[in-house]
Motif scaffolding. Structure first.
Motif, PDB file in Angstrom:
ATOM      1  N   GLU A  50      51.981 -20.548  35.788  1.00  0.00           N
ATOM      2  CA  GLU A  50      51.044 -19.975  34.816  1.00  0.00           C
ATOM      3  C   GLU A  50      49.821 -20.864  34.638  1.00  0.00           C
ATOM      4  O   GLU A  50      48.693 -20.376  34.522  1.00  0.00           O
ATOM      5  N   GLU A  51      50.039 -22.189  34.623  1.00  0.00           N
ATOM      6  CA  GLU A  51      48.909 -23.115  34.497  1.00  0.00           C
ATOM      7  C   GLU A  51      47.981 -23.008  35.707  1.00  0.00           C
ATOM      8  O   GLU A  51      46.753 -22.969  35.555  1.00  0.00           O
ATOM      9  N   GLU A  52      48.571 -22.974  36.886  1.00  0.00           N
ATOM     10  CA  GLU A  52      47.734 -22.877  38.089  1.00  0.00           C
ATOM     11  C   GLU A  52      46.978 -21.556  38.126  1.00  0.00           C
ATOM     12  O   GLU A  52      45.808 -21.507  38.514  1.00  0.00           O
ATOM     13  N   ALA A  53      47.648 -20.481  37.703  1.00  0.00           N
ATOM     14  CA  ALA A  53      46.983 -19.174  37.671  1.00  0.00           C
ATOM     15  C   ALA A  53      45.800 -19.195  36.707  1.00  0.00           C
ATOM     16  O   ALA A  53      44.759 -18.596  36.976  1.00  0.00           O
ATOM     17  N   ARG A  54      45.965 -19.892  35.578  1.00  0.00           N
ATOM     18  CA  ARG A  54      44.876 -19.972  34.611  1.00  0.00           C
ATOM     19  C   ARG A  54      43.697 -20.763  35.180  1.00  0.00           C
ATOM     20  O   ARG A  54      42.529 -20.386  35.001  1.00  0.00           O
ATOM     21  N   VAL A  55      43.990 -21.842  35.869  1.00  0.00           N
ATOM     22  CA  VAL A  55      42.931 -22.633  36.516  1.00  0.00           C
ATOM     23  C   VAL A  55      42.209 -21.795  37.563  1.00  0.00           C
ATOM     24  O   VAL A  55      40.969 -21.798  37.641  1.00  0.00           O
ATOM     25  N   LEU A  56      42.982 -21.057  38.365  1.00  0.00           N
ATOM     26  CA  LEU A  56      42.391 -20.227  39.406  1.00  0.00           C
ATOM     27  C   LEU A  56      41.490 -19.148  38.816  1.00  0.00           C
ATOM     28  O   LEU A  56      40.406 -18.866  39.348  1.00  0.00           O
ATOM     29  N   ARG A  57      41.920 -18.555  37.711  1.00  0.00           N
ATOM     30  CA  ARG A  57      41.087 -17.529  37.058  1.00  0.00           C
ATOM     31  C   ARG A  57      39.758 -18.113  36.591  1.00  0.00           C
ATOM     32  O   ARG A  57      38.703 -17.499  36.755  1.00  0.00           O
ATOM     33  N   LYS A  58      39.800 -19.293  36.000  1.00  0.00           N
ATOM     34  CA  LYS A  58      38.564 -19.928  35.536  1.00  0.00           C
ATOM     35  C   LYS A  58      37.622 -20.204  36.710  1.00  0.00           C
ATOM     36  O   LYS A  58      36.411 -19.975  36.623  1.00  0.00           O
TER      37      LYS A  58
ATOM     38  N   PHE B  41      34.015 -26.613  33.010  1.00  0.00           N
ATOM     39  CA  PHE B  41      34.792 -25.542  32.394  1.00  0.00           C
ATOM     40  C   PHE B  41      36.298 -25.773  32.476  1.00  0.00           C
ATOM     41  O   PHE B  41      37.081 -24.916  32.060  1.00  0.00           O
ATOM     42  N   LEU B  42      36.723 -26.938  33.011  1.00  0.00           N
ATOM     43  CA  LEU B  42      38.144 -27.271  33.108  1.00  0.00           C
ATOM     44  C   LEU B  42      38.451 -28.496  32.248  1.00  0.00           C
ATOM     45  O   LEU B  42      37.624 -29.409  32.141  1.00  0.00           O
ATOM     46  N   SER B  43      39.637 -28.520  31.684  1.00  0.00           N
ATOM     47  CA  SER B  43      40.093 -29.699  30.948  1.00  0.00           C
ATOM     48  C   SER B  43      40.499 -30.777  31.950  1.00  0.00           C
ATOM     49  O   SER B  43      40.666 -30.483  33.147  1.00  0.00           O
ATOM     50  N   PRO B  44      40.679 -32.048  31.532  1.00  0.00           N
ATOM     51  CA  PRO B  44      41.098 -33.102  32.469  1.00  0.00           C
ATOM     52  C   PRO B  44      42.370 -32.737  33.248  1.00  0.00           C
ATOM     53  O   PRO B  44      42.452 -32.991  34.449  1.00  0.00           O
ATOM     54  N   ARG B  45      43.354 -32.165  32.565  1.00  0.00           N
ATOM     55  CA  ARG B  45      44.581 -31.774  33.278  1.00  0.00           C
ATOM     56  C   ARG B  45      44.286 -30.656  34.269  1.00  0.00           C
ATOM     57  O   ARG B  45      44.814 -30.643  35.394  1.00  0.00           O
TER      58      ARG B  45
ATOM     59  N   ALA C  14      43.425 -28.507  39.755  1.00  0.00           N
ATOM     60  CA  ALA C  14      42.471 -27.914  40.699  1.00  0.00           C
ATOM     61  C   ALA C  14      42.349 -28.745  41.968  1.00  0.00           C
ATOM     62  O   ALA C  14      42.174 -28.204  43.060  1.00  0.00           O
ATOM     63  N   VAL C  15      42.462 -30.065  41.834  1.00  0.00           N
ATOM     64  CA  VAL C  15      42.373 -30.956  42.997  1.00  0.00           C
ATOM     65  C   VAL C  15      43.694 -31.004  43.757  1.00  0.00           C
ATOM     66  O   VAL C  15      43.744 -30.781  44.971  1.00  0.00           O
ATOM     67  N   CYS C  16      44.776 -31.302  43.049  1.00  0.00           N
ATOM     68  CA  CYS C  16      46.063 -31.526  43.720  1.00  0.00           C
ATOM     69  C   CYS C  16      46.596 -30.281  44.407  1.00  0.00           C
ATOM     70  O   CYS C  16      47.300 -30.377  45.418  1.00  0.00           O
ATOM     71  N   ARG C  17      46.281 -29.107  43.900  1.00  0.00           N
ATOM     72  CA  ARG C  17      46.782 -27.884  44.528  1.00  0.00           C
ATOM     73  C   ARG C  17      46.134 -27.634  45.883  1.00  0.00           C
ATOM     74  O   ARG C  17      46.635 -26.840  46.672  1.00  0.00           O
ATOM     75  N   LEU C  18      45.024 -28.321  46.182  1.00  0.00           N
ATOM     76  CA  LEU C  18      44.340 -28.150  47.466  1.00  0.00           C
ATOM     77  C   LEU C  18      44.848 -29.105  48.539  1.00  0.00           C
ATOM     78  O   LEU C  18      44.334 -29.118  49.655  1.00  0.00           O
TER      79      LEU C  18
ATOM     80  N   LEU D  51      22.260 -24.780  36.389  1.00  0.00           N
ATOM     81  CA  LEU D  51      22.879 -25.062  35.102  1.00  0.00           C
ATOM     82  C   LEU D  51      24.397 -24.886  35.116  1.00  0.00           C
ATOM     83  O   LEU D  51      25.110 -25.565  34.372  1.00  0.00           O
ATOM     84  N   VAL D  52      24.904 -23.983  35.968  1.00  0.00           N
ATOM     85  CA  VAL D  52      26.313 -23.572  35.881  1.00  0.00           C
ATOM     86  C   VAL D  52      27.199 -24.165  36.969  1.00  0.00           C
ATOM     87  O   VAL D  52      28.351 -24.532  36.707  1.00  0.00           O
ATOM     88  N   LEU D  53      26.709 -24.281  38.190  1.00  0.00           N
ATOM     89  CA  LEU D  53      27.560 -24.640  39.334  1.00  0.00           C
ATOM     90  C   LEU D  53      27.850 -26.142  39.346  1.00  0.00           C
ATOM     91  O   LEU D  53      26.939 -26.958  39.516  1.00  0.00           O
ATOM     92  N   PRO D  54      29.114 -26.567  39.169  1.00  0.00           N
ATOM     93  CA  PRO D  54      29.437 -27.997  39.174  1.00  0.00           C
ATOM     94  C   PRO D  54      29.457 -28.574  40.582  1.00  0.00           C
ATOM     95  O   PRO D  54      29.548 -27.838  41.569  1.00  0.00           O
ATOM     96  N   ALA D  55      29.378 -29.895  40.669  1.00  0.00           N
ATOM     97  CA  ALA D  55      29.331 -30.565  41.967  1.00  0.00           C
ATOM     98  C   ALA D  55      30.652 -30.421  42.714  1.00  0.00           C
ATOM     99  O   ALA D  55      30.686 -30.074  43.891  1.00  0.00           O
ATOM    100  N   THR D  56      31.771 -30.686  42.031  1.00  0.00           N
ATOM    101  CA  THR D  56      33.116 -30.639  42.613  1.00  0.00           C
ATOM    102  C   THR D  56      34.109 -30.273  41.518  1.00  0.00           C
ATOM    103  O   THR D  56      33.767 -30.294  40.330  1.00  0.00           O
ATOM    104  N   PRO D  57      35.367 -29.967  41.896  1.00  0.00           N
ATOM    105  CA  PRO D  57      36.388 -29.719  40.862  1.00  0.00           C
ATOM    106  C   PRO D  57      36.593 -30.923  39.945  1.00  0.00           C
ATOM    107  O   PRO D  57      36.976 -30.764  38.789  1.00  0.00           O
TER     108      PRO D  57
END
Length: 527
Positions: free
Chosen positions: A54-62, A268-272, A277-281, A257-263
Motif C-alpha cells: 500500500e505504501e509503494e502504491a501510494r508513492v507510485l500514485r504521487k 512531493f514525497l516525505s523522507p520515507r 521511491a529509490v530502493c524500489r528501483l 517550478l514543479v519537476l524535481p531533479a531526482t526522487p
C-alpha cells in the motif's frame, strides 16, 4: 498486510574475514562516491528496510500524478510546434517567405519546393548537432531545470517565427529550433529515474501520446488560429505560432517550478517515501543519476551492437514522421481536397496514432517480455498503409484516406523502442551518449525525410517517398529480429555465468554503483 523489499535484496552481502557485515556508512566509505550513483547513499540507508504494498502504491500514485502530466504536456507542446510548420506552409508561410520557385516544365507550370524542403529538414539537422551539446550539460544540472528551459526555448523560437521575412531568416531559426529535440531523450532519462522497468512502457506510452495528441490538438489550434484576423489578417499562419509559442512558455515555466531533479529531491514525497521511491528501483539495475561523466562508459556505447540496431529504427521512424508532418497537408491536397478540408481530414490520422501509442503502452505493461514483438506488430500495418498510398488509384479518395490513417500505426512501435532504451541501457554516462546518438540518428532521418517527397510528384502520391518509407520500415523489422536474438544470447550468457558462481559475490548495491549493462553480471535485457 504484505510487505515489500527491493527485488534484489534477497542477495546478502558476504561478511568479512572476522564475520563482520559492513554498515551502510562503512560501505559508503569503501566506495568512491564520485563514481557511484547519487542514489547510493539513500539505498544504503534503506537496505534491509521493508514497506507495505500500500505504501509503494501510494508513492507510485504521487509520482504518476506529478511527473507524467509534465512530461506529457511538454511532449504535446514540443510536437504541436513542430507540426505547425507543415500547416503554416498551406496558409501563406511559403508565399510570404518565398520558399518556392515556379518553373515551366514541358509547357506546364511546376512548383519547385526545394527551399521549403530545406527549411523543413534543417530543423532535424540542428537536432543532430545539438544533442550532445545539450545532453552532456544535462548530466550535471537538475532534470527539471533543463527540461523546463528547453520547453521555454521552444516557445521563444515559435514566437520569433512570426518576425521572419525570408528564406535565410527562417533557415537560421529552424536550425536552432532543432535543438529542442533534446526534449524526447530527456523524457526517457527522466522516466528511468522514477519507474520500474515493467512500469515504464505504460508511462512512456502516455508521454509519447503527447506527440500524437500534440498533432491532433495542434491541428485544432491551427484551424482555430486561422479564423483570427486582427494584426495578421492576410498572414493567418502567424497566429498559429502566437498561440503555440505562448502555450510553450507557460508550460516551460510550470516545469521549472514543479519537476524535481531526482526522487531523492522530490518535494512531493516525505523522507520515507523518497527512500521507497529509490530502493524500489534497485531491480532495474540501470541507476538513477550520476553527476560525473565517465569517458570510458561514454565510449563503450559505440562498441555495443544494440545501439546500432536501435539506430536503424530511430532513423526510419523519424524519416517517416517528419515526412508526414511536413508533407501531410500537401499529400491530402494531392487527393483533391481544399487546404481547409485537408487540415480537418488530417485529424483522424493523429487520433489513430494516439490510440496505437496508448495501446502499445498497455500491451507492454501486460506482456513485458514481448516488447520487440509488439513493436513489429505495429510496424506491419504501416507497411500496408504506405503501400495503399503508393498504389491506390488517385481518384479513390476514400481508399487513399484509409491508407493514410493506417500508415500512422507505426507510432505504437515508438513506445516499445523507448522502453527498450530505458530498460536496457545502464550507466548514466553511457545512457547520455546512447540517447544522444539515437536522437541524432532520428534527426538525420528527419532531415532526409522531406527530400524523398518531391513537389513535382504530388499528383502521383509521392512514389519516391513511399518507396523509401517502405524500405526503411522493412529494415526496422529486420533490425528488431536481430535485437531479439542478441538480447536472448546475452541473457543466456549471464545465466550460465551466475550458475557457476555463488550468489554471495553479487552485492545488490551494484544497482546504484553506476555500472553499465555490459559490465553488470546481474543485469538482464528486456525483450
Amino acid at each position: 498486510m504484505s510487505t515489500t523489499k527491493p527485488d534484489s535484496d534477497h542477495v546478502e552481502r558476504a561478511p568479512d574475514a572476522d564475520g563482520h557485515t559492513s554498515t551502510p556508512h562503512e560501505k559508503l566509505s569503501l566506495i568512491n562516491s564520485r563514481d557511484a550513483d547519487d542514489a547510493l547513499r539513500v539505498a544504503l540507508a534503506g537496505q534491509g528496510e521493508t514497506w507495505t504494498e500500500e505504501e509503494e502504491a501510494r508513492v507510485l500514485r504521487k509520482i504518476d500524478w506529478i511527473i507524467v502530466p509534465i512530461l506529457f504536456i511538454g511532449s504535446l507542446i514540443g510536437y504541436a510546434d513542430g507540426q505547425a510548420f507543415g500547416f503554416a506552409a498551406l496558409f501563406g508561410l511559403v508565399e510570404d517567405m518565398q520558399l518556392f520557385v515556379v518553373k515551366i516544365v514541358g509547357g506546364e507550370v511546376v512548383l519547385d519546393t526545394n527551399k521549403y524542403q530545406l527549411a523543413a529538414g534543417i530543423t532535424s539537422l540542428g537536432g543532430a548537432i545539438g544533442q550532445y551539446l545539450l545532453l552532456f550539460p544535462a548530466q550535471f544540472l537538475p532534470a527539471g531545470l533543463v527540461y523546463g528551459t528547453i520547453v521555454i526555448y521552444i516557445g521563444v523560437l515559435a514566437l520569433l517565427t512570426i518576425v521572419c521575412e525570408n528564406f535565410s531568416q527562417i533557415m537560421a531559426l529552424r536550425f536552432f529550433y532543432g535543438f529542442s529535440q533534446v526534449v524526447q531523450p530527456l523524457s526517457i532519462i527522466i522516466t528511468v529515474m522514477w519507474w520500474k522497468t515493467r512500469e515504464q512502457p505504460l508511462r512512456i506510452g502516455f508521454v509519447i501520446a503527447g506527440n500524437a495528441l500534440g498533432s491532433l490538438v495542434g491541428t485544432g489550434i491551427n484551424f482555430g488560429a486561422l479564423k483570427l484576423e486582427g494584426a495578421y489578417a492576410g498572414h493567418e499562419w502567424k497566429w498559429i505560432y502566437v498561440v503555440l509559442g505562448s502555450c510553450a512558455l507557460f508550460i516551460g515555466i510550470l516545469a521549472l517550478l514543479v519537476l524535481p531533479a531526482t526522487p531523492m529531491k522530490a518535494w512531493f514525497l516525505s523522507p520515507r517515501e523518497r527512500q521507497i521511491a529509490v530502493c524500489r528501483l534497485m531491480s532495474n539495475q540501470t541507476g538513477i543519476h550520476t553527476r560525473r561523466f565517465k569517458w570510458r562508459q561514454g565510449l563503450s556505447a559505440f562498441a555495443d551492437p544494440q545501439v546500432y540496431l536501435l539506430c536503424i529504427f530511430s532513423f526510419a521512424f523519424a524519416f517517416s514522421n517528419v515526412a508526414i508532418s511536413s508533407f501531410g497537408g500537401y499529400l491530402l491536397t494531392s487527393f483533391g481536397y481544399s487546404q481547409s478540408r485537408a487540415l480537418v481530414l488530417s485529424m483522424p490520422a493523429s487520433a489513430v496514432a494516439v490510440v496505437c501509442i496508448l495501446l502499445a503502452g498497455a500491451l507492454g505493461r501486460r506482456f513485458p517480455g514481448y516488447r520487440i514483438v509488439i513493436a513489429i506488430a505495429f510496424i506491419l500495418p504501416s507497411l500496408m498503409g504506405n503501400l495503399i498510398l503508393w498504389k491506390m488509384p488517385r481518384d479513390n479518395r476514400s481508399g487513399l484516406l484509409g491508407g493514410l490513417y493506417i500508415s500512422t500505426t507505426f507510432y505504437g512501435s515508438l513506445v516499445q523502442h523507448y522502453s527498450l532504451l530505458a530498460g536496457n541501457i545502464a550507466g548514466h554516462s553511457k545512457k547520455t551518449v546512447v540517447m544522444g546518438t539515437i536522437t541524432a540518428m532520428s534527426a538525420l532521418g528527419g532531415f532526409s525525410g522531406p527530400w524523398a517527397y518531391k513537389g513535382d510528384q504530388s499528383e502521383q502520391g509521392y512514389p519516391d517517398g513511399q518507396i523509401a518509407t517502405l524500405s526503411l520500415m522493412a529494415a526496422s523489422i529486420v533490425a528488431y529480429i536481430l535485437l531479439w536474438l542478441y538480447y536472448t544470447y546475452r541473457n543466456q550468457q549471464r545465466e550460465a555465468l551466475l550458475g557457476e558462481q555463488p550468489e554471495s559475490i553479487v552485492d545488490p548495491m551494484i544497482a546504484f554503483m553506476d555500472v553499465t549493462d555490459r559490465d553488470n553480471v546481474s543485469f538482464r535485457y528486456v525483450r
